[in-house]
Design a protein around this motif. Structure first.
Motif, PDB file in Angstrom:
ATOM      1  N   MET A 183       0.842  -1.199   0.000  1.00  0.00           N
ATOM      2  CA  MET A 183       0.000   0.000   0.000  1.00  0.00           C
ATOM      3  C   MET A 183       0.876   1.246   0.000  1.00  0.00           C
ATOM      4  N   THR A 184       0.593   2.185  -0.871  1.00  0.00           N
ATOM      5  CA  THR A 184       1.376   3.411  -0.971  1.00  0.00           C
ATOM      6  C   THR A 184       0.939   4.407   0.085  1.00  0.00           C
ATOM      7  N   LYS A 185       1.876   4.911   0.844  1.00  0.00           N
ATOM      8  CA  LYS A 185       1.569   5.887   1.894  1.00  0.00           C
ATOM      9  C   LYS A 185       1.926   7.278   1.416  1.00  0.00           C
ATOM     10  N   ARG A 186       1.047   8.210   1.715  1.00  0.00           N
ATOM     11  CA  ARG A 186       1.306   9.580   1.300  1.00  0.00           C
ATOM     12  C   ARG A 186       1.932  10.366   2.434  1.00  0.00           C
ATOM     13  N   SER A 187       2.492  11.517   2.078  1.00  0.00           N
ATOM     14  CA  SER A 187       3.172  12.325   3.073  1.00  0.00           C
ATOM     15  C   SER A 187       2.183  12.916   4.057  1.00  0.00           C
ATOM     16  N   THR A 188       2.682  13.252   5.241  1.00  0.00           N
ATOM     17  CA  THR A 188       1.842  13.791   6.302  1.00  0.00           C
ATOM     18  C   THR A 188       1.523  15.248   6.043  1.00  0.00           C
ATOM     19  N   PRO A 189       0.221  15.658   6.070  1.00  0.00           N
ATOM     20  CA  PRO A 189      -0.103  17.069   5.897  1.00  0.00           C
ATOM     21  C   PRO A 189       0.226  17.833   7.152  1.00  0.00           C
ATOM     22  N   PRO A 190       0.396  19.150   7.077  1.00  0.00           N
ATOM     23  CA  PRO A 190       0.690  19.933   8.267  1.00  0.00           C
ATOM     24  C   PRO A 190      -0.425  19.811   9.288  1.00  0.00           C
ATOM     25  N   SER A 191      -0.028  19.701  10.530  1.00  0.00           N
ATOM     26  CA  SER A 191      -1.011  19.511  11.606  1.00  0.00           C
ATOM     27  C   SER A 191      -1.573  20.845  12.054  1.00  0.00           C
ATOM     28  N   PRO A 192      -2.909  20.981  12.204  1.00  0.00           N
ATOM     29  CA  PRO A 192      -3.485  22.229  12.670  1.00  0.00           C
ATOM     30  C   PRO A 192      -3.154  22.462  14.123  1.00  0.00           C
ATOM     31  N   ALA A 193      -3.067  23.732  14.481  1.00  0.00           N
ATOM     32  CA  ALA A 193      -2.773  24.074  15.870  1.00  0.00           C
ATOM     33  C   ALA A 193      -3.900  23.591  16.768  1.00  0.00           C
ATOM     34  N   ARG A 194      -3.553  23.142  17.984  1.00  0.00           N
ATOM     35  CA  ARG A 194      -4.556  22.610  18.889  1.00  0.00           C
ATOM     36  C   ARG A 194      -4.567  23.421  20.167  1.00  0.00           C
ATOM     37  N   VAL A 199      -5.861  11.090  14.290  1.00  0.00           N
ATOM     38  CA  VAL A 199      -6.631  10.212  13.408  1.00  0.00           C
ATOM     39  C   VAL A 199      -7.093  10.980  12.176  1.00  0.00           C
ATOM     40  N   LEU A 200      -7.610  12.204  12.384  1.00  0.00           N
ATOM     41  CA  LEU A 200      -8.057  13.016  11.240  1.00  0.00           C
ATOM     42  C   LEU A 200      -6.893  13.322  10.305  1.00  0.00           C
ATOM     43  N   ASN A 201      -5.726  13.651  10.862  1.00  0.00           N
ATOM     44  CA  ASN A 201      -4.557  13.927  10.021  1.00  0.00           C
ATOM     45  C   ASN A 201      -4.168  12.708   9.200  1.00  0.00           C
ATOM     46  N   ALA A 202      -4.360  11.533   9.804  1.00  0.00           N
ATOM     47  CA  ALA A 202      -3.948  10.291   9.139  1.00  0.00           C
ATOM     48  C   ALA A 202      -4.850   9.915   7.973  1.00  0.00           C
ATOM     49  N   THR A 203      -5.961  10.630   7.786  1.00  0.00           N
ATOM     50  CA  THR A 203      -6.789  10.388   6.600  1.00  0.00           C
ATOM     51  C   THR A 203      -6.085  10.862   5.333  1.00  0.00           C
ATOM     52  N   ASN A 204      -5.114  11.777   5.514  1.00  0.00           N
ATOM     53  CA  ASN A 204      -4.446  12.396   4.368  1.00  0.00           C
ATOM     54  C   ASN A 204      -5.455  13.029   3.414  1.00  0.00           C
ATOM     55  N   ASN A 205      -6.517  13.522   4.010  1.00  0.00           N
ATOM     56  CA  ASN A 205      -7.579  14.198   3.263  1.00  0.00           C
ATOM     57  C   ASN A 205      -7.672  15.617   3.801  1.00  0.00           C
ATOM     58  N   GLU A 206      -7.153  16.570   3.029  1.00  0.00           N
ATOM     59  CA  GLU A 206      -7.103  17.943   3.521  1.00  0.00           C
ATOM     60  C   GLU A 206      -8.485  18.515   3.789  1.00  0.00           C
ATOM     61  N   THR A 241       0.289   7.029   7.233  1.00  0.00           N
ATOM     62  CA  THR A 241       1.713   6.742   7.074  1.00  0.00           C
ATOM     63  C   THR A 241       2.235   6.201   8.405  1.00  0.00           C
ATOM     64  N   TYR A 242       3.457   5.688   8.399  1.00  0.00           N
ATOM     65  CA  TYR A 242       4.032   5.186   9.652  1.00  0.00           C
ATOM     66  C   TYR A 242       4.248   6.320  10.646  1.00  0.00           C
ATOM     67  N   GLU A 243       4.610   7.485  10.141  1.00  0.00           N
ATOM     68  CA  GLU A 243       4.788   8.637  11.026  1.00  0.00           C
ATOM     69  C   GLU A 243       3.456   9.047  11.647  1.00  0.00           C
ATOM     70  N   GLN A 244       2.390   9.030  10.872  1.00  0.00           N
ATOM     71  CA  GLN A 244       1.076   9.365  11.406  1.00  0.00           C
ATOM     72  C   GLN A 244       0.603   8.325  12.423  1.00  0.00           C
ATOM     73  N   LEU A 245       0.901   7.057  12.167  1.00  0.00           N
ATOM     74  CA  LEU A 245       0.579   6.017  13.145  1.00  0.00           C
ATOM     75  C   LEU A 245       1.321   6.277  14.447  1.00  0.00           C
ATOM     76  N   ARG A 246       2.575   6.694  14.352  1.00  0.00           N
ATOM     77  CA  ARG A 246       3.348   7.001  15.555  1.00  0.00           C
ATOM     78  C   ARG A 246       2.704   8.143  16.344  1.00  0.00           C
TER      79      ARG A 246
END
Length: 252
Positions: free
Chosen positions: A1-12, A173-180, A139-144
């Motif tokens: 499965m191809t993993k895409r890059s992590t999008p920037p995380s919104p401020a929390r 979890v939302l970031n890991a969707t890779n759906n902006e 991605t593996y980074e998002q899983l981490r």
């Protein structure tokens, strides 16, 4: 499965949110003060605001600052101005409910049972689908990042620490969707979600009661199992809803 890059995380936010309009500016003071009064019901839909000169004097601002503030409130759908009539509060159906300030004002007040129910309904629509999507595309980074948030939930010694870690988990979890589009939606409703998580934890017998379900979501995403991730997240939302109902019954 191809993993895409992590999008920037919104401020929390670290705590429950405040309105985004700067209270340092005079027109920002107008927006914040009147916005809270309207959302809180001190000025009801259909009511006319006081005349400009009286309102400016009450808020201790110039008429120019008042007019600038009114433009912002009009843009948020809270009021409408008509020549020879004045400025009137609009019906709640016209309010821009997902506006960051409007959400923050609603969340800063004690949320009504109706508002909490709607938050639960919104979670039910968004989060199970997001968990399933994350299981497919993380991605593996998002899983981490999800694992780190879960570890922070395990280590939380009080409700504030739990609420921060809980919000971080759902954000990850939302970031890991890779759906902006999903990520952008989360940044809009983030203040409401933070309020919901705190309320749910307060009404649970133990604020860590939801930890096993979070673990199931994490495990399903780790195994790239969309159906299991969706089911575990849906069960989590239903548990939160049950906590809310129990808390409401106890207060009644």
């Amino acid at each position: 499965m191809t993993k895409r890059s992590t999008p920037p995380s919104p401020a929390r936010p670290r705590h429950l949110p405040v309105a985004t309009t700067s209270s340092r500016s005079l027109y920002g003071h107008v927006v914040h003060e009147l916005g809270q009064r309207i959302i809180g019901g001190d000025i009801k839909p259909g009511e006319l605001l006081p005349r400009e000169e009286l309102l400016a004097e009450e808020l201790e601002v110039s008429r120019t600052a008042l007019r600038e503030g009114m433009k912002v409130l009009v843009a948020k759908g809270l009021v409408e101005s008509r020549p020879k009539v004045g400025t009137r509060v609009r019906d709640t159906r016209a309010w821009h409910q997902l506006d960051a300030d409007v959400l923050a004002w609603r969340c800063a007040l004690m949320p009504t049972e109706d508002f909490v129910r709607k938050l639960a309904d919104m979670r039910e629509v968004i989060e199970p689908a997001a968990a399933a999507t994350a299981a497919k595309y993380r991605t593996y980074e998002q899983l981490r990042q999800i694992e780190e948030a879960f570890a922070a939930m395990e280590a939380a010694a009080n409700l504030d620490a739990w609420a921060d870690a809980d919000l971080a988990f759902h954000e990850a979890v939302l970031n890991a969707t890779n759906n902006e589009l999903m990520v952008s939606l989360f940044t809009v409703i983030e203040s409401a979600m933070a309020t919901f998580f705190v309320l749910s934890a307060r009404t649970a017998k133990n604020f860590k009661d939801a930890l096993p379900l979070h673990g199931e979501v994490l495990d399903a995403i780790r195994r790239s199992d969309p159906d299991a991730a969706r089911g575990a997240m849906l069960a989590m939302v239903e548990e939160s809803r049950a906590n809310m109902r129990r808390g409401s019954a106890e207060r009644g």
